[in-house]
Each structure stands twice: as C-alpha cells, then as structure tokens.
Motif scaffolding. Sequence first.
Motif, mmCIF file in Angstrom:
data_model
loop_
_atom_site.group_PDB
_atom_site.id
_atom_site.type_symbol
_atom_site.label_atom_id
_atom_site.label_comp_id
_atom_site.label_asym_id
_atom_site.label_seq_id
_atom_site.Cartn_x
_atom_site.Cartn_y
_atom_site.Cartn_z
ATOM 1 N N GLN A 1 -16.349 9.552 -16.021
ATOM 2 C CA GLN A 1 -16.570 9.281 -14.347
ATOM 3 C C GLN A 1 -14.733 9.287 -14.590
ATOM 4 O OE1 GLN A 1 -18.489 5.428 -15.614
ATOM 5 N NE2 GLN A 1 -20.239 6.463 -14.697
ATOM 6 N N ARG A 2 -14.383 8.633 -15.476
ATOM 7 C CA ARG A 2 -12.574 8.508 -15.103
ATOM 8 C C ARG A 2 -12.106 9.559 -14.374
ATOM 9 N NH1 ARG A 2 -13.020 4.816 -19.670
ATOM 10 N NH2 ARG A 2 -11.483 6.418 -20.477
ATOM 11 N N GLU A 3 -12.168 10.862 -15.398
ATOM 12 C CA GLU A 3 -11.536 11.877 -15.172
ATOM 13 C C GLU A 3 -12.662 12.595 -13.855
ATOM 14 O OE1 GLU A 3 -12.580 13.997 -18.516
ATOM 15 O OE2 GLU A 3 -11.138 12.473 -19.795
ATOM 16 N N HIS A 4 -13.422 12.970 -13.241
ATOM 17 C CA HIS A 4 -13.285 13.234 -12.569
ATOM 18 C C HIS A 4 -13.682 13.001 -10.873
ATOM 19 C CE1 HIS A 4 -17.444 15.138 -10.155
ATOM 20 N NE2 HIS A 4 -16.659 15.811 -10.507
ATOM 21 N N VAL A 5 -13.474 11.113 -10.983
ATOM 22 C CA VAL A 5 -13.283 10.540 -10.044
ATOM 23 C C VAL A 5 -11.412 11.039 -9.291
ATOM 24 C CG1 VAL A 5 -12.619 7.939 -8.984
ATOM 25 C CG2 VAL A 5 -14.923 8.886 -9.904
ATOM 26 N N CYS A 6 -10.418 10.907 -10.526
ATOM 27 C CA CYS A 6 -8.892 11.253 -10.968
ATOM 28 C C CYS A 6 -9.369 12.455 -10.152
ATOM 29 C CB CYS A 6 -8.178 10.522 -11.645
ATOM 30 S SG CYS A 6 -8.541 9.256 -12.230
ATOM 31 N N ALA A 7 -9.900 13.578 -10.022
ATOM 32 C CA ALA A 7 -9.684 14.620 -10.108
ATOM 33 C C ALA A 7 -9.852 14.990 -8.687
ATOM 34 C CB ALA A 7 -10.071 16.064 -10.743
ATOM 35 N N HIS A 8 -10.859 14.265 -8.341
ATOM 36 C CA HIS A 8 -10.771 14.642 -6.572
ATOM 37 C C HIS A 8 -10.230 13.375 -5.703
ATOM 38 C CE1 HIS A 8 -14.779 16.282 -7.677
ATOM 39 N NE2 HIS A 8 -14.327 16.185 -6.187
ATOM 40 N N HIS A 9 -9.483 12.384 -6.672
ATOM 41 C CA HIS A 9 -8.947 11.781 -5.707
ATOM 42 C C HIS A 9 -7.878 10.639 -6.393
ATOM 43 C CE1 HIS A 9 -10.985 11.135 -2.124
ATOM 44 N NE2 HIS A 9 -12.496 11.155 -2.993
ATOM 45 N N PRO A 10 -6.949 11.827 -6.661
ATOM 46 C CA PRO A 10 -5.987 11.593 -7.976
ATOM 47 C C PRO A 10 -5.182 10.154 -7.562
ATOM 48 C CG PRO A 10 -5.332 13.528 -6.565
ATOM 49 C CD PRO A 10 -6.287 13.013 -6.060
ATOM 50 N N ARG A 11 -4.627 9.485 -8.904
ATOM 51 C CA ARG A 11 -3.479 8.870 -8.892
ATOM 52 C C ARG A 11 -2.684 8.968 -8.981
ATOM 53 N NH1 ARG A 11 -5.344 3.042 -11.120
ATOM 54 N NH2 ARG A 11 -3.343 3.957 -11.118
ATOM 55 N N GLU A 12 -0.976 8.931 -7.936
ATOM 56 C CA GLU A 12 0.325 9.599 -8.382
ATOM 57 C C GLU A 12 0.701 9.155 -9.406
ATOM 58 O OE1 GLU A 12 2.030 8.577 -4.609
ATOM 59 O OE2 GLU A 12 0.661 9.077 -2.905
ATOM 60 N N ALA A 13 1.569 9.754 -9.891
ATOM 61 C CA ALA A 13 2.178 9.891 -11.036
ATOM 62 C C ALA A 13 3.209 8.238 -10.891
ATOM 63 C CB ALA A 13 3.227 10.266 -11.203
ATOM 64 N N ASP A 14 3.682 7.728 -9.728
ATOM 65 C CA ASP A 14 4.076 6.603 -10.364
ATOM 66 C C ASP A 14 2.652 5.221 -9.587
ATOM 67 O OD1 ASP A 14 4.643 7.128 -7.453
ATOM 68 O OD2 ASP A 14 6.514 6.423 -7.118
ATOM 69 N N LYS B 1 1.341 2.451 -10.294
ATOM 70 C CA LYS B 1 1.757 1.216 -10.291
ATOM 71 C C LYS B 1 2.450 0.824 -9.293
ATOM 72 C CE LYS B 1 -1.040 1.581 -15.359
ATOM 73 N NZ LYS B 1 0.111 1.385 -16.274
ATOM 74 N N GLU B 2 4.408 1.903 -9.667
ATOM 75 C CA GLU B 2 5.146 0.730 -8.851
ATOM 76 C C GLU B 2 4.401 1.201 -7.480
ATOM 77 O OE1 GLU B 2 4.951 3.063 -11.525
ATOM 78 O OE2 GLU B 2 6.188 2.332 -12.988
ATOM 79 N N GLY B 3 3.973 2.211 -7.142
ATOM 80 C CA GLY B 3 3.504 2.643 -5.705
ATOM 81 C C GLY B 3 3.222 1.313 -4.962
ATOM 82 N N ILE B 4 1.937 1.042 -5.765
ATOM 83 C CA ILE B 4 0.826 0.417 -4.931
ATOM 84 C C ILE B 4 1.435 -1.232 -4.494
ATOM 85 C CG2 ILE B 4 -0.365 -0.708 -7.071
ATOM 86 C CD1 ILE B 4 -1.628 0.064 -3.934
ATOM 87 N N ILE B 5 1.896 -1.926 -5.488
ATOM 88 C CA ILE B 5 2.789 -2.650 -5.542
ATOM 89 C C ILE B 5 3.829 -3.065 -4.056
ATOM 90 C CG2 ILE B 5 4.691 -4.075 -6.383
ATOM 91 C CD1 ILE B 5 3.768 -3.660 -9.219
ATOM 92 N N GLY B 6 5.005 -1.558 -4.196
ATOM 93 C CA GLY B 6 4.969 -1.986 -3.183
ATOM 94 C C GLY B 6 4.879 -1.786 -1.703
ATOM 95 N N ARG B 7 3.473 -0.451 -2.088
ATOM 96 C CA ARG B 7 2.952 -0.990 -0.543
ATOM 97 C C ARG B 7 2.359 -2.445 -0.178
ATOM 98 N NH1 ARG B 7 3.457 3.246 -1.838
ATOM 99 N NH2 ARG B 7 2.961 5.278 -0.939
ATOM 100 N N PHE B 8 2.018 -3.186 -1.082
ATOM 101 C CA PHE B 8 1.427 -4.701 -1.371
ATOM 102 C C PHE B 8 3.117 -4.943 -0.531
ATOM 103 C CE2 PHE B 8 -1.122 -3.902 -4.796
ATOM 104 C CZ PHE B 8 -2.392 -3.818 -3.720
ATOM 105 N N ALA B 9 4.083 -4.928 -0.416
ATOM 106 C CA ALA B 9 5.667 -6.080 -0.676
ATOM 107 C C ALA B 9 5.668 -5.077 1.269
ATOM 108 C CB ALA B 9 6.732 -5.379 -1.789
ATOM 109 N N ASP B 10 5.591 -3.653 0.988
ATOM 110 C CA ASP B 10 6.293 -3.768 2.570
ATOM 111 C C ASP B 10 4.709 -4.234 3.337
ATOM 112 O OD1 ASP B 10 7.680 -2.340 1.365
ATOM 113 O OD2 ASP B 10 7.349 -0.201 1.627
ATOM 114 N N GLY B 11 4.381 -4.684 3.301
ATOM 115 C CA GLY B 11 3.158 -4.797 3.909
ATOM 116 C C GLY B 11 2.815 -6.508 4.433
ATOM 117 N N ILE B 12 3.500 -7.144 3.270
ATOM 118 C CA ILE B 12 3.486 -8.856 3.754
ATOM 119 C C ILE B 12 4.631 -9.513 3.834
ATOM 120 C CG2 ILE B 12 1.158 -8.402 2.221
ATOM 121 C CD1 ILE B 12 2.442 -9.533 0.298
ATOM 122 N N ARG B 13 5.811 -8.594 3.209
ATOM 123 C CA ARG B 13 6.939 -9.416 3.381
ATOM 124 C C ARG B 13 7.814 -10.482 4.651
ATOM 125 N NH1 ARG B 13 11.247 -5.952 0.552
ATOM 126 N NH2 ARG B 13 10.216 -4.414 0.278
#
Length: 213
Positions: free
Chosen positions: A148-161, A163-175
């Motif tokens: 399940q994890r592999e099939h989901v991520c094959a269609h909608h991949p997690r970028e290599a970064d 974890k850091e990227g989503i934290i960055g999006r949170f920060a940019d959206g609320i700072r």
Amino acid sequence: MSDTIAGIRVPDSAIARAATQLVRDTEDDLLYHHSRRVFLWGALTGERRRLKYDPELLYLGAMFHDMGLTERHSSPDLRFEVDGANAARDFMRQYGVPERDVEDVWTAIALHTTPGIPEHMRPTIALVTAGVEMDVLGVAYDDFTPEQREHVCAHHPREADFKEGIIGRFADGIRHKPATTFGNVKADVLALMVPGYRRMNFCSIILGSAWPN
C-alpha cells in the motif's frame, strides 16, 4: 475514468475534478501530492476500520486541508486551518453541497492539527486527520502494508526532502501571523524556523490577565 490507487478509487465527480484543478492551480507539487496521499491514507484507514465514510467528502477535506498555507487563501489573522476550511466551505456551496456535509468538511480541515479530538468525531473528520497524521508524522505507519505504501507513493511521490519541505511550507504559510500558533502544534514550526520567535504561554496569560484574582 477514475484512478484506483492501492485499491482506493479516487473520486471523479465534477466537484472532485474541480477541486483537483483548483489545488493544482494554487499549490506546488509538494502540497498537491501530500494532499492526494492524505486522501488515500485516510480512505485506507476507513477501509481498515470498516467505517462508513463518503469518499467525495473525504477527498474534498484532504485536498483543501492545506489551502490556507497559500497566499491566495491566507488571511492576516486566522489560523491557516480555518482559512483552508473557509475556502472549502465557499467552494462546496458553489456546488450546492448540503450544509451538513459542508460542516463536516469544514470541521475536518479546521481540526486536522488538533490531536486527540477528530478521531472521536464523524468519519470525514476522523479520516482527514488520520491521513494527515500518517503522511506527516508517520502515525500508524505499520498498519499499512508495504505494498500500500509503495503504490500510493508511486502515484504521488514524497520528495527526497519532504520532511524538511513540509515544515518549510508550514513556516512560510504562518510566519506572518505568529499569534495564530498559540495552543497548537504550529508553534513548534515557528520555534524551529523563525529566529526570535517566542511562544505565548497559557499560564502567563492567566496570571497576567485583568482579573484581580
């Protein structure tokens, strides 16, 4: 034809297609793929728990849950979760969605970063949070099969970064509105990402209030 990913059929109604296009036009790839994965993890959780849920409502909640992080939908003083919930509500009303369903999606988005409450509410609300918690925090990671994890991520991949990227999006959206993090998990984001940020303290507010005792 609708996609079927990890055994989950992605909604393909007019409103679902319009929501997908709106997210594609508004969010970057990281947030788009994250939102689609949130739907899939939420739906898989619903199937595993044998919950009776509405896939279309779950899809709308997942696709709009981070809309409040975008410049187009960000208010100057509301929590980003509320901004996303308001955007979903306005969108759904354009399609004549019943108010009870609109309310469920609004609540699902507004509460998706408030742990310990959504899981006790109606399926749309519970499953949006379950999907978010799986994708961002890895909650219940081992309850999903490797396939399940592999099939989901094959269609909608997690970028290599991711974890850091989503934290960055949170920060940019609320700072620009740090007061909206009082009492919620996004205070941790600003503490990590914004130099000089100081958390508001619940007890200090009580002790410093205008009440004499």
